[in-house]
Design a protein around this motif. Structure first.
Motif, mmCIF file in Angstrom:
data_model
loop_
_atom_site.group_PDB
_atom_site.id
_atom_site.type_symbol
_atom_site.label_atom_id
_atom_site.label_comp_id
_atom_site.label_asym_id
_atom_site.label_seq_id
_atom_site.Cartn_x
_atom_site.Cartn_y
_atom_site.Cartn_z
ATOM 1 N N VAL A 24 0.867 -1.184 0.000
ATOM 2 C CA VAL A 24 0.000 0.000 0.000
ATOM 3 C C VAL A 24 0.900 1.229 0.000
ATOM 4 C CG1 VAL A 24 -1.779 1.272 1.246
ATOM 5 C CG2 VAL A 24 -1.771 -1.239 1.297
ATOM 6 N N VAL A 25 0.702 2.101 -0.977
ATOM 7 C CA VAL A 25 1.477 3.341 -1.068
ATOM 8 C C VAL A 25 0.523 4.504 -0.825
ATOM 9 C CG1 VAL A 25 2.935 4.779 -2.530
ATOM 10 C CG2 VAL A 25 3.050 2.280 -2.728
ATOM 11 N N ILE A 26 0.867 5.337 0.154
ATOM 12 C CA ILE A 26 0.021 6.467 0.530
ATOM 13 C C ILE A 26 0.783 7.766 0.249
ATOM 14 C CG2 ILE A 26 -1.224 7.582 2.411
ATOM 15 C CD1 ILE A 26 -1.120 4.831 3.864
ATOM 16 N N PRO A 27 0.325 8.555 -0.731
ATOM 17 C CA PRO A 27 0.945 9.861 -0.935
ATOM 18 C C PRO A 27 0.459 10.817 0.161
ATOM 19 C CG PRO A 27 -0.838 9.534 -2.498
ATOM 20 C CD PRO A 27 -0.729 8.268 -1.693
ATOM 21 N N ALA A 28 1.348 11.650 0.676
ATOM 22 C CA ALA A 28 0.956 12.541 1.773
ATOM 23 C C ALA A 28 1.708 13.860 1.698
ATOM 24 C CB ALA A 28 1.242 11.869 3.112
ATOM 25 N N HIS A 29 1.016 14.911 2.067
ATOM 26 C CA HIS A 29 1.628 16.242 2.204
ATOM 27 C C HIS A 29 0.913 16.955 3.340
ATOM 28 C CE1 HIS A 29 3.732 19.883 1.184
ATOM 29 N NE2 HIS A 29 2.574 20.526 1.227
ATOM 30 N N ASN A 30 1.646 17.203 4.410
ATOM 31 C CA ASN A 30 1.100 17.859 5.608
ATOM 32 C C ASN A 30 -0.153 17.135 6.122
ATOM 33 O OD1 ASN A 30 3.138 19.801 5.628
ATOM 34 N ND2 ASN A 30 1.980 21.182 4.319
ATOM 35 N N ARG A 49 2.575 -4.303 4.463
ATOM 36 C CA ARG A 49 3.547 -3.564 3.644
ATOM 37 C C ARG A 49 2.943 -2.204 3.297
ATOM 38 N NH1 ARG A 49 4.530 -6.895 -1.275
ATOM 39 N NH2 ARG A 49 6.260 -5.475 -1.565
ATOM 40 N N ILE A 50 3.264 -1.196 4.107
ATOM 41 C CA ILE A 50 2.685 0.138 3.950
ATOM 42 C C ILE A 50 3.817 1.147 3.815
ATOM 43 C CG2 ILE A 50 1.203 1.899 4.993
ATOM 44 C CD1 ILE A 50 0.013 -0.438 6.694
ATOM 45 N N ARG A 51 3.744 1.961 2.769
ATOM 46 C CA ARG A 51 4.737 3.012 2.564
ATOM 47 C C ARG A 51 4.020 4.340 2.438
ATOM 48 N NH1 ARG A 51 6.853 -0.776 3.928
ATOM 49 N NH2 ARG A 51 8.496 -1.989 2.980
ATOM 50 N N VAL A 52 4.505 5.330 3.146
ATOM 51 C CA VAL A 52 3.975 6.691 3.024
ATOM 52 C C VAL A 52 5.022 7.506 2.283
ATOM 53 C CG1 VAL A 52 3.245 8.764 4.259
ATOM 54 C CG2 VAL A 52 2.590 6.494 5.118
ATOM 55 N N VAL A 53 4.608 8.104 1.173
ATOM 56 C CA VAL A 53 5.495 8.949 0.369
ATOM 57 C C VAL A 53 5.183 10.387 0.741
ATOM 58 C CG1 VAL A 53 6.209 9.584 -1.958
ATOM 59 C CG2 VAL A 53 5.469 7.236 -1.477
ATOM 60 N N ASP A 54 6.097 10.989 1.477
ATOM 61 C CA ASP A 54 5.911 12.348 1.972
ATOM 62 C C ASP A 54 6.461 13.332 0.948
ATOM 63 O OD1 ASP A 54 5.635 14.665 3.383
ATOM 64 O OD2 ASP A 54 6.862 14.045 5.076
ATOM 65 N N ASN A 55 5.640 14.280 0.546
ATOM 66 C CA ASN A 55 6.018 15.252 -0.475
ATOM 67 C C ASN A 55 6.451 16.575 0.155
ATOM 68 O OD1 ASN A 55 6.385 16.373 -2.989
ATOM 69 N ND2 ASN A 55 4.232 16.825 -3.331
ATOM 70 N N GLY A 56 7.447 16.504 1.036
ATOM 71 C CA GLY A 56 8.005 17.722 1.609
ATOM 72 C C GLY A 56 7.190 18.342 2.728
ATOM 73 N N SER A 57 6.482 17.542 3.469
ATOM 74 C CA SER A 57 5.673 18.069 4.573
ATOM 75 C C SER A 57 6.552 18.760 5.609
ATOM 76 C CB SER A 57 4.914 16.931 5.262
ATOM 77 O OG SER A 57 4.007 16.344 4.377
ATOM 78 N N ASP A 59 5.068 19.365 8.764
ATOM 79 C CA ASP A 59 4.276 19.256 9.970
ATOM 80 C C ASP A 59 4.513 17.967 10.755
ATOM 81 O OD1 ASP A 59 3.114 17.413 8.320
ATOM 82 O OD2 ASP A 59 1.063 18.074 8.681
ATOM 83 N N GLY A 60 5.492 17.187 10.395
ATOM 84 C CA GLY A 60 5.757 15.952 11.131
ATOM 85 C C GLY A 60 5.070 14.726 10.547
ATOM 86 N N THR A 61 4.599 14.810 9.315
ATOM 87 C CA THR A 61 3.926 13.677 8.670
ATOM 88 C C THR A 61 4.820 12.445 8.638
ATOM 89 O OG1 THR A 61 2.498 15.082 7.314
ATOM 90 C CG2 THR A 61 2.926 12.862 6.494
ATOM 91 N N THR A 62 6.079 12.631 8.275
ATOM 92 C CA THR A 62 6.997 11.485 8.197
ATOM 93 C C THR A 62 7.141 10.799 9.539
ATOM 94 O OG1 THR A 62 8.234 12.511 6.393
ATOM 95 C CG2 THR A 62 9.350 10.774 7.620
ATOM 96 N N GLN A 63 7.351 11.542 10.586
ATOM 97 C CA GLN A 63 7.508 10.968 11.920
ATOM 98 C C GLN A 63 6.240 10.241 12.365
ATOM 99 O OE1 GLN A 63 10.360 10.751 13.488
ATOM 100 N NE2 GLN A 63 9.458 9.626 15.191
ATOM 101 N N ALA A 64 5.079 10.833 12.101
ATOM 102 C CA ALA A 64 3.805 10.204 12.458
ATOM 103 C C ALA A 64 3.624 8.885 11.723
ATOM 104 C CB ALA A 64 2.639 11.141 12.175
ATOM 105 N N ALA A 65 4.009 8.850 10.453
ATOM 106 C CA ALA A 65 3.889 7.627 9.659
ATOM 107 C C ALA A 65 4.817 6.537 10.200
ATOM 108 C CB ALA A 65 4.200 7.917 8.199
ATOM 109 N N VAL A 66 6.042 6.910 10.518
ATOM 110 C CA VAL A 66 7.009 5.952 11.059
ATOM 111 C C VAL A 66 6.531 5.419 12.400
ATOM 112 C CG1 VAL A 66 9.351 5.706 11.964
ATOM 113 C CG2 VAL A 66 8.974 6.892 9.793
ATOM 114 N N GLU A 67 6.061 6.284 13.258
ATOM 115 C CA GLU A 67 5.574 5.864 14.584
ATOM 116 C C GLU A 67 4.367 4.940 14.478
ATOM 117 O OE1 GLU A 67 4.972 9.442 16.834
ATOM 118 O OE2 GLU A 67 7.124 9.832 16.955
ATOM 119 N N ALA A 68 3.576 5.094 13.409
ATOM 120 C CA ALA A 68 2.393 4.250 13.222
ATOM 121 C C ALA A 68 2.747 2.902 12.592
ATOM 122 C CB ALA A 68 1.373 4.979 12.353
#
Length: 70
Positions: A24-30, A49-57, A59-68
């Motif tokens: 599962v690929v989740i595009p995310a920005h802020n 198998r979950i990947r979050v693709v952060d587009n330069g957020s 607001d901490g999106t990357t950290q929240a995704a990793v913690e989840a």
């Protein structure tokens, strides 16, 4: 009395197999407010198998995704 075994319907068993092998690929920005919830719900349904693709957020999106667990 012995232990009762849980019977898993074939459709549920097939879905679990599908979820376990699906990426599962989740595009995310802020998306810090919602990305953790989405990742947790996907995991609850068996997606591993979950990947979050952060587009330069910023607001901490990357950290929240990793913690989840993404």
């Amino acid at each position: 009395m012995g232990k009762s075994r849980q019977i898993i319907p074939p459709a549920l068993s097939a879905f679990r197999a599908f979820a376990a092998r699906t990426l599962v690929v989740i595009p995310a920005h802020n998306e810090v407010a919602g990305v953790g919830y989405v990742v947790h719900r996907l995991r609850d349904h068996g997606f591993l198998r979950i990947r979050v693709v952060d587009n330069g957020s910023r607001d901490g999106t990357t950290q929240a995704a990793v913690e989840a667990g993404a």
